[in-house]
Design a protein around this motif. Sequence first.
Motif, PDB file in Angstrom:
ATOM      1  N   GLU A  45       0.807  -1.214   0.000  1.00 56.40           N
ATOM      2  CA  GLU A  45       0.000   0.000   0.000  1.00 56.40           C
ATOM      3  C   GLU A  45       0.847   1.275   0.000  1.00 56.40           C
ATOM      4  O   GLU A  45       0.454   2.295   0.576  1.00 56.40           O
ATOM      5  CB  GLU A  45      -0.995  -0.013   1.163  1.00 56.40           C
ATOM      6  CG  GLU A  45      -1.979  -1.165   1.052  1.00 56.40           C
ATOM      7  CD  GLU A  45      -3.032  -1.149   2.138  1.00 56.40           C
ATOM      8  OE1 GLU A  45      -3.231  -0.110   2.790  1.00 56.40           O
ATOM      9  OE2 GLU A  45      -3.663  -2.196   2.336  1.00 56.40           O
ATOM     10  N   GLU A 115      -9.421  12.674  -2.766  1.00 54.96           N
ATOM     11  CA  GLU A 115      -9.755  11.325  -3.235  1.00 54.96           C
ATOM     12  C   GLU A 115      -9.597  11.210  -4.746  1.00 54.96           C
ATOM     13  O   GLU A 115      -9.063  10.213  -5.250  1.00 54.96           O
ATOM     14  CB  GLU A 115     -11.186  10.967  -2.823  1.00 54.96           C
ATOM     15  CG  GLU A 115     -11.533   9.520  -3.105  1.00 54.96           C
ATOM     16  CD  GLU A 115     -12.877   9.125  -2.534  1.00 54.96           C
ATOM     17  OE1 GLU A 115     -13.406   8.113  -2.989  1.00 54.96           O
ATOM     18  OE2 GLU A 115     -13.395   9.837  -1.641  1.00 54.96           O
ATOM     19  N   ALA A 118      -5.890  10.991  -5.481  1.00 52.76           N
ATOM     20  CA  ALA A 118      -5.374   9.668  -5.115  1.00 52.76           C
ATOM     21  C   ALA A 118      -5.776   8.612  -6.133  1.00 52.76           C
ATOM     22  O   ALA A 118      -4.945   7.802  -6.558  1.00 52.76           O
ATOM     23  CB  ALA A 118      -5.862   9.281  -3.722  1.00 52.76           C
ATOM     24  N   ASN A 119      -7.031   8.613  -6.532  1.00 53.44           N
ATOM     25  CA  ASN A 119      -7.503   7.606  -7.487  1.00 53.44           C
ATOM     26  C   ASN A 119      -6.836   7.739  -8.852  1.00 53.44           C
ATOM     27  O   ASN A 119      -6.596   6.743  -9.529  1.00 53.44           O
ATOM     28  CB  ASN A 119      -9.021   7.669  -7.637  1.00 53.44           C
ATOM     29  CG  ASN A 119      -9.722   7.117  -6.412  1.00 53.44           C
ATOM     30  OD1 ASN A 119      -9.188   6.295  -5.681  1.00 53.44           O
ATOM     31  ND2 ASN A 119     -10.930   7.605  -6.164  1.00 53.44           N
ATOM     32  N   VAL A 123      -3.212   5.502  -6.555  1.00 48.71           N
ATOM     33  CA  VAL A 123      -3.690   4.115  -6.513  1.00 48.71           C
ATOM     34  C   VAL A 123      -3.131   3.260  -7.637  1.00 48.71           C
ATOM     35  O   VAL A 123      -2.702   2.118  -7.393  1.00 48.71           O
ATOM     36  CB  VAL A 123      -5.247   4.091  -6.463  1.00 48.71           C
ATOM     37  CG1 VAL A 123      -5.768   2.669  -6.594  1.00 48.71           C
ATOM     38  CG2 VAL A 123      -5.741   4.735  -5.162  1.00 48.71           C
ATOM     39  N   MET A 126       0.349   1.931  -6.621  1.00 48.33           N
ATOM     40  CA  MET A 126       0.548   1.290  -5.315  1.00 48.33           C
ATOM     41  C   MET A 126       0.986  -0.152  -5.468  1.00 48.33           C
ATOM     42  O   MET A 126       0.521  -0.876  -6.326  1.00 48.33           O
ATOM     43  CB  MET A 126      -0.705   1.393  -4.465  1.00 48.33           C
ATOM     44  CG  MET A 126      -0.985   2.798  -4.006  1.00 48.33           C
ATOM     45  SD  MET A 126      -2.491   2.927  -3.049  1.00 48.33           S
ATOM     46  CE  MET A 126      -1.836   2.610  -1.436  1.00 48.33           C
TER      47      MET A 126
END
Length: 127
Positions: A45, A115, A118-119, A123, A126
């Motif tokens: 992660e 968010e 991040a997406n 992500v 990761m």
Amino acid sequence: MKALSLRADYAWDVLAGDKTVEYRSWSTKYRGDLLICATAQKIPETIPGHAIVVVRVKDVKKLGDRQYAWLLDHVRAIEPFPVKGRQRLFNVDDSLIKYHPEVDDENHPSHADAEAFANQYLVPLMY
């Protein structure tokens, strides 16, 4: 820009704003913007081997013999990019750094903006 390598999970904590002090056995006179790079160690992660955030070194306090607290603030999200980390401070070409002003702690980003960032950028990289 000056850069510093941290373990990937610690770099992630800096990005999240949860880590505002970096403890080192050495001091620096450097103050100003600092690119935080995650080491290549694969920790679940996280995004190993990438630059992930810019912060400001506000001050460095001596805690004891060979113990220093680097005080970090002004967290700014960037598009992650691969970096081969090094020991101590090292230089990274400024042209590689792409900021996202909507995800800047001084602008108080909304949860939706954070968010979405991040997406889109974190992500997919990761481990």
